[in-house]
Design an enzyme around this catalytic site. Structure first.
Site, PDB file in Angstrom:
ATOM      1  N   ARG A 171      -1.359   8.839   9.130  1.00 44.17           N
ATOM      2  CA  ARG A 171      -1.210   7.393   9.367  1.00 44.17           C
ATOM      3  C   ARG A 171      -0.776   6.663   8.105  1.00 44.17           C
ATOM      4  O   ARG A 171      -1.305   6.894   7.018  1.00 44.17           O
ATOM      5  CB  ARG A 171      -2.549   6.815   9.827  1.00 44.17           C
ATOM      6  CG  ARG A 171      -2.539   5.311  10.007  1.00 44.17           C
ATOM      7  CD  ARG A 171      -3.881   4.839  10.492  1.00 44.17           C
ATOM      8  NE  ARG A 171      -4.905   5.068   9.505  1.00 44.17           N
ATOM      9  CZ  ARG A 171      -5.395   4.139   8.692  1.00 44.17           C
ATOM     10  NH1 ARG A 171      -4.958   2.890   8.756  1.00 44.17           N
ATOM     11  NH2 ARG A 171      -6.343   4.426   7.833  1.00 44.17           N
TER      12      ARG A 171
ATOM     13  N   ARG B  11      -0.905   9.132   1.696  1.00 41.80           N
ATOM     14  CA  ARG B  11      -2.337   9.355   1.510  1.00 41.80           C
ATOM     15  C   ARG B  11      -2.713  10.836   1.444  1.00 41.80           C
ATOM     16  O   ARG B  11      -3.550  11.238   0.651  1.00 41.80           O
ATOM     17  CB  ARG B  11      -3.045   8.708   2.694  1.00 41.80           C
ATOM     18  CG  ARG B  11      -4.341   8.142   2.363  1.00 41.80           C
ATOM     19  CD  ARG B  11      -4.802   7.256   3.476  1.00 41.80           C
ATOM     20  NE  ARG B  11      -4.644   5.873   3.129  1.00 41.80           N
ATOM     21  CZ  ARG B  11      -5.120   4.879   3.857  1.00 41.80           C
ATOM     22  NH1 ARG B  11      -5.759   5.132   4.977  1.00 41.80           N
ATOM     23  NH2 ARG B  11      -4.949   3.640   3.480  1.00 41.80           N
TER      24      ARG B  11
ATOM     25  N   GLU C  16       0.856  -1.184   0.000  1.00 45.40           N
ATOM     26  CA  GLU C  16       0.000   0.000   0.000  1.00 45.40           C
ATOM     27  C   GLU C  16       0.891   1.232   0.000  1.00 45.40           C
ATOM     28  O   GLU C  16       2.100   1.136   0.211  1.00 45.40           O
ATOM     29  CB  GLU C  16      -0.952  -0.002   1.206  1.00 45.40           C
ATOM     30  CG  GLU C  16      -2.112  -0.970   1.032  1.00 45.40           C
ATOM     31  CD  GLU C  16      -3.099  -0.911   2.180  1.00 45.40           C
ATOM     32  OE1 GLU C  16      -4.249  -0.536   1.947  1.00 45.40           O
ATOM     33  OE2 GLU C  16      -2.719  -1.244   3.319  1.00 45.40           O
TER      34      GLU C  16
ATOM     35  N   HIS D 278     -11.891   9.588   6.561  1.00 47.26           N
ATOM     36  CA  HIS D 278     -11.595   8.168   6.746  1.00 47.26           C
ATOM     37  C   HIS D 278     -11.121   7.793   8.151  1.00 47.26           C
ATOM     38  O   HIS D 278     -11.623   6.844   8.739  1.00 47.26           O
ATOM     39  CB  HIS D 278     -10.525   7.780   5.720  1.00 47.26           C
ATOM     40  CG  HIS D 278     -10.206   6.318   5.669  1.00 47.26           C
ATOM     41  ND1 HIS D 278     -11.139   5.365   5.362  1.00 47.26           N
ATOM     42  CD2 HIS D 278      -9.044   5.639   5.897  1.00 47.26           C
ATOM     43  CE1 HIS D 278     -10.580   4.153   5.389  1.00 47.26           C
ATOM     44  NE2 HIS D 278      -9.316   4.301   5.721  1.00 47.26           N
TER      45      HIS D 278
ATOM     46  N   HIS E 253      -9.303   9.671   2.912  1.00 50.23           N
ATOM     47  CA  HIS E 253      -8.840   8.627   1.993  1.00 50.23           C
ATOM     48  C   HIS E 253      -9.012   9.145   0.571  1.00 50.23           C
ATOM     49  O   HIS E 253     -10.052   9.710   0.243  1.00 50.23           O
ATOM     50  CB  HIS E 253      -9.641   7.337   2.196  1.00 50.23           C
ATOM     51  CG  HIS E 253      -8.974   6.130   1.610  1.00 50.23           C
ATOM     52  ND1 HIS E 253      -8.845   5.949   0.249  1.00 50.23           N
ATOM     53  CD2 HIS E 253      -8.368   5.067   2.183  1.00 50.23           C
ATOM     54  CE1 HIS E 253      -8.193   4.805   0.026  1.00 50.23           C
ATOM     55  NE2 HIS E 253      -7.892   4.257   1.188  1.00 50.23           N
TER      56      HIS E 253
END
Ligand code: FAD
Ligand code: SIN
Length: 515
Positions: free
Chosen positions: A369, A273, A111, A334, A227
Site C-alpha cells: 500500500r 515502505r 510521504e 501495520h 511500517h
C-alpha cells in the site's frame, strides 16, 4: 428479531462514514465490539492522499499507486480511487473534518513513494483522531443506532443471501440476532496478530474470519505491511513515528550514525515502505541491534513541535526530546493489504454482504500500500457501496460473479512437530517469527501446521477474548497458507527461499471455504 436495512459492523472511519451515507437510504444499526472510538482510525497520523495540489494530477497518483503495488493492483479500482478522491475529500470537509491549511490553502505533505506533496492532514499528526471525533459526533447528531460492546460472531446467510448478524453482548455474555438487508463489514485490520504492532487491541482480523466462515472470498492475505518506523524504547508501546517525519526531511541512520537508505534505494529515505522496512531489518541484523535511528534534529524545533505535536509530546513524555536526540525505531506490523475480496462496488461474492476499509480487499493496494491511500480507499469505496444499494435494490439481485484468480481452500494438516500451548502471546510470537517481514517455506510450514492444530484444539469461544483469539488463529492461518503458496518475493511479501519476483506470480491467491 430486530430488522434493519443496513447493519454495519465497526465504528472506525469505514463504519461511521458508511452509516452517515446509509441513513439517507434506510434504517441503520452499528455494532461495535468496544466503545465507539476504539479503532485503528483514531491513530492515523500522516493523513489522507488526494491529488489536489498545484502540479499534481489523478494520473500521477495513479502511477505512484500502481508502482507501489508491484504488479498486483487492480487498475480499474486504482483509477476509481484517484479520480473520486477530490470529491470524497470535499465530503469529509463538509462533515467538518478540520484539515490543516497554510496561507489559506489546504496544507499538503509528502510521504514515501508519492511523487510530490499529496497528503492532507489535520491537527498536524492527529488526522485520524480528528476524523474519528468528527464522524462520531455526526453519527450521534444523526441519532444513528449504535450498540457498543457488541461483538459480531457470525454473518447469517441463507441460500447464498445475507439475512443478518449474530452478535455477543459483551456485557451480559448472551448471543443476539439482528436481521437486515445488507451487512457492511467495517471491522478494520489485524496487526494484533503480531508481537510488535502499531495497531490497537481491536485489530484482530475479525471481519476476515467472519466472512471466510460465511463463504466469502478472501484474497491477498500474504501481503501484510510492516511500517518501518515504530518507536523502540524499552517498556514503551511501538508508537508510530509517521512517515511524514521523513517526508519533512528526517533521515534514517544506523547504530554507527551512517545514513544508510541510499545504499539500498535511489529514493533513499522516501523509498516505498517495504524497501525501507527491509533495509532497516538488514542494518539491524548487520549490527546485531534491535533498532536504528531517525534523525530529525536538523529540522527547526518549532516545525517538529507544530507539525508533529502528538509524536513530539509522546516521546517527550517518555523522556525523549526529538528536537535534540535521535529517535530509536524499528519496523512493526501495520496494515493488512488483503482481506474480503470485493468488486468496485464493495460487494463480496455473497449477495448482500459488503466490506469497507481495512478488512476489505478492493484491489487498490496490490502487494504494497502507498502511504495514506487507506483512509482514502475507505471513503471512495464506502460511497460506492451506498450507490450500489440505493433505489430499492434487493440483496438477492446483488450476487456478484466469482472473480478471476487462483482459488484455494485451507488444506487439512496433520500436526507434525511440537505444538506450543495456545495463548495470545504464543500466536503473536509465531506470526512475528515465521510469517513476519522475512519468511521461508520451512517457517511457514511450521506456522501453518501449528495454527491448524490450534484451530482443532481451541475451546469453543464464549467471550470477547476467546472469540478474538479464534478469529486470529483463522486469519493467521490464511496469511501463512497464502504466503506458503506464493513462491516468490513481491512487495511486502518476502521469501528468503524465493527472493526474486516471478512473472508466473502476477496473479492473486483467493481462498474460499469448501463445503
Ligand atoms: P478501524 O478504524 O480499525 O475500525 C474497525 C472497527 O471495527 C472498530 O470500531 C472495532 O472495534 C470494530 N470491530 C472489529 N471487529 C469487530 C467485531 N467482531 N464486532 C464488532 N465490531 C468489531 N492510513 C492512512 O491512510 N493514513 C494514515 O496516516 C494512517 N496512519 C496510521 C497510523 C496508525 C498508527 C495505524 C494503526 C494505521 C494508520 N493508517 C493510516 C491505516 C488506517 O488508519 C486504517 O487502515 C483505517 O483507519 C481503517 O479504518 P477502518 O474503519 O477500516 O477500521
Ligand atoms: C504514517 O503516518 O506513516 C502512516 C501512514 C499510513 O499508514 O498510511
Amino acid at each position: 428479531m430486530n430488522q434493519y436495512d443496513y447493519i454495519i459492523v465497526g465504528s472506525g472511519i469505514a463504519g461511521l462514514y458508511t452509516s452517515l451515507l446509509a441513513r439517507e437510504q434506510g434504517s441503520v444499526l452499528i455494532l461495535t465490539k468496544g466503545s465507539i472510538d476504539e479503532c485503528n482510525t483514531k491513530y492515523a497520523q500522516g493523513g489522507i492522499a488526494a491529488a489536489i495540489g498545484v502540479g499534481d494530477s489523478a494520473e500521477l497518483h495513479y502511477r505512484d499507486t500502481i508502482a507501489a503495488g508491484a504488479g498486483l493492483c487492480d487498475p480499474e479500482a486504482v483509477r476509481i480511487l484517484v479520480e473520486e478522491a477530490p470529491d470524497r475529500i470535499t465530503d469529509l470537509v463538509n462533515f467538518g473534518v478540520p484539515f490543516d491549511t497554510l496561507n489559506g490553502e489546504v496544507a499538503l505533505t509528502r510521504e514515501a513513494a508519492h511523487s510530490g506533496p499529496r497528503i492532507l492532514h489535520a491537527g498536524g499528526d492527529a488526522t485520524g483522531e480528528h476524523i474519528e471525533v468528527t464522524l462520531s459526533r455526526m453519527a450521534s447528531l444523526a441519532k444513528i443506532a449504535i450498540l457498543e460492546h457488541f461483538l459480531a460472531t457470525e454473518i447469517i446467510v441463507e441460500d447464498g443471501v445475507v439475512k443478518g448478524v449474530r452478535a455477543l453482548d459483551c456485557a451480559t455474555g448472551s448471543l443476539e440476532e439482528f436481521g437486515c438487508k445488507f451487512v457492511i463489514l467495517a471491522t478494520g485490520g489485524s496487526g494484533r496478530l503480531f508481537k510488535s504492532t502499531t495497531n490497537p487491541d481491536i485489530a484482530t482480523g475479525d471481519g476476515i474470519a467472519l466472512a471466510y466462515r460465511a463463504g466469502a472470498e478472501i484474497t491477498d492475505m500474504e501481503f501484510f505491511q510492516f511500517h518501518p518506523t515504530a518507536l523502540r524504547l524499552p517498556g514503551v508501546i511501538p508508537f508510530l513515528i509517521s512517515e511524514a517525519v521523513r517526508g519533512e526531511g528526517a533521515i534514517l541512520r544506523n547504530v554507527d550514525g551512517h545514513k544508510f537508505m541510499f545504499d539500498y534505494s535511489p529514493e533513499g529515505d522516501l523509498a516505498s515502505r517495504d524497501i525501507v522496512a527491509r533495509s532497516i531489518l538488514a542494518e539491524m541484523r548487520k549490527a546485531g541491534s534491535d533498532r536504528v535511528f531517525l534523525d530529525a534534529t536538523h529540522l527547526p524545533r518549532h516545525k517538529i513541535s507544530a507539525r508533529f505535536p502528538q509524536i513530539y509530546r509522546f516521546c517527550l513524555d517518555h523522556g525523549l526530546n526529538i528536537t535534540k536526540a535521535l529517535i530509536p525505531v524499528a519496523p512493526a506490523a501495520h496494515y493488512m493489504m488483503g482481506g474480503v475480496k470485493t468488486n468496485a462496488w464493495g460487494e463480496s461474492n455473497i449477495a448482500g454482504l459488503f466490506a469497507a476499509g481495512e478488512t476489505a480487499c478492493t484491489g487498490v493496494h496490490g502487494a504494497n500500500r502507498l502511504a495514506s491511500n487507506s483512509l482514502l480507499e475507505v471513503v471512495v469505496f464506502a460511497k460506492r457501496i451506498l450507490q450500489r444499494t440505493g433505489e430499492g435494490v434487493k440483496p438477492s439481485e446483488l450476487a456478484r460473479q466469482p472473480s478471476a484468480g487462483d482459488y484455494f481452500s485451507l488444506p487439512e494438516r496433520e500436526s507434525s512437530g511440537s505444538v506450543p500451548p495456545l495463548s495470545l502471546l504464543a500466536l503473536q510470537s509465531l506470526m512475528w517469527d515465521e510469517v513476519g517481514m522475512v519468511r521461508s517455506g520451512e517457517g511457514l510450514e511450521k506456522a501453518a501446521s501449528i495454527l491448524a492444530s490450534w484451530q482443532k484444539s481451541a475451546d469453543k469461544p464464549s467471550d470477547r477474548p476467546s472469540y478474538e483469539l479464534d478469529n486470529m488463529i483463522l486469519t493467521g492461518r490464511l496469511m501463512a497458507e497464502a504466503a506458503l503458496i506464493r513462491e516468490e518475493s513481491r512487495g511486502a511479501h518476502f521469501r528468503s527461499d524465493f527472493p526474486e519476483p516471478s512473472p508466473d506470480w502476477l496473479k492473486h491467491v483467493v481462498f474460499r471455504k469448501t463445503g
